[in-house]
Write an enzyme that holds these catalytic residues in place. Sequence first.
Site, PDB file in Angstrom:
ATOM      1  N   HIS A 297       0.842  -1.205   0.000  1.00 41.85           N
ATOM      2  CA  HIS A 297       0.000   0.000   0.000  1.00 41.85           C
ATOM      3  C   HIS A 297       0.876   1.253   0.000  1.00 41.85           C
ATOM      4  CE1 HIS A 297      -3.095  -2.621   2.252  1.00 41.85           C
ATOM      5  NE2 HIS A 297      -3.601  -2.413   1.045  1.00 41.85           N
TER       6      HIS A 297
ATOM      7  N   LYS B 141     -17.363  -6.087   5.505  1.00 40.23           N
ATOM      8  CA  LYS B 141     -16.097  -6.648   5.986  1.00 40.23           C
ATOM      9  C   LYS B 141     -16.039  -6.550   7.505  1.00 40.23           C
ATOM     10  CE  LYS B 141     -13.210  -5.917   1.954  1.00 40.23           C
ATOM     11  NZ  LYS B 141     -11.890  -5.455   1.500  1.00 40.23           N
TER      12      LYS B 141
ATOM     13  N   ARG C  33      -2.149  -6.010  -8.029  1.00 35.22           N
ATOM     14  CA  ARG C  33      -1.031  -6.891  -7.687  1.00 35.22           C
ATOM     15  C   ARG C  33      -0.832  -7.964  -8.737  1.00 35.22           C
ATOM     16  NH1 ARG C  33      -3.905  -7.218  -2.193  1.00 35.22           N
ATOM     17  NH2 ARG C  33      -5.170  -8.466  -3.548  1.00 35.22           N
TER      18      ARG C  33
ATOM     19  N   SER D  32      -3.359  -7.863   3.056  1.00 35.09           N
ATOM     20  CA  SER D  32      -3.498  -7.762   4.509  1.00 35.09           C
ATOM     21  C   SER D  32      -3.889  -9.086   5.155  1.00 35.09           C
ATOM     22  CB  SER D  32      -4.527  -6.679   4.855  1.00 35.09           C
ATOM     23  OG  SER D  32      -4.081  -5.421   4.407  1.00 35.09           O
TER      24      SER D  32
END
Length: 170
Positions: free
Chosen positions: A20, A44, A93, A131
């Site tokens: 990040h 979430k 990514r 994460s």
Amino acid sequence: MSNKKIAIYPGTFDPITLGHIDIIERSARLFDEIIVTLAINPAKEPLFDVHERMEMIEEAIKDFPNVRVEKFDGLIVDFARKANARVIIRGLRAITDFEYEFQMALMNRQLSEDISTVFLMPHEKFTYLNSTIIKNVANFGGNIEKFVTKFVERKLIEKLSQKGSKNGLY
């Protein structure tokens, strides 16, 4: 109206990673101002609360004078309009990220044609990071110092020790 080029970088950042931060650093060179926007996503269940994530982000961006953090809930295009931002930054990514991010970019364009999405790839050494993986590695006592700042590492270890679980689900 200002000619300032403002971009937002939204995410849940639970926790913020070096991947990040790499995207933030690249963005800070491209735009006059970056607003890291901490998403409050009811779908979430983050490990860290909003205050803790804000604190970790603020520590991570302290050396970037043109970067700040704000929290938001709702549509990201609404936040962008209020902030006078014309760009939403998204990190990619791997190819697996593309389909979801592409759909979100198209939806955001439908909601607000004057806001563009810019995709940035992190340095290749961060392309596999997310994460969730970092939380799992930390949960099992693995070394995460190459993936997060020292501050985040300390906060993550503290949080996981409070939870007392080592079952891979933090």
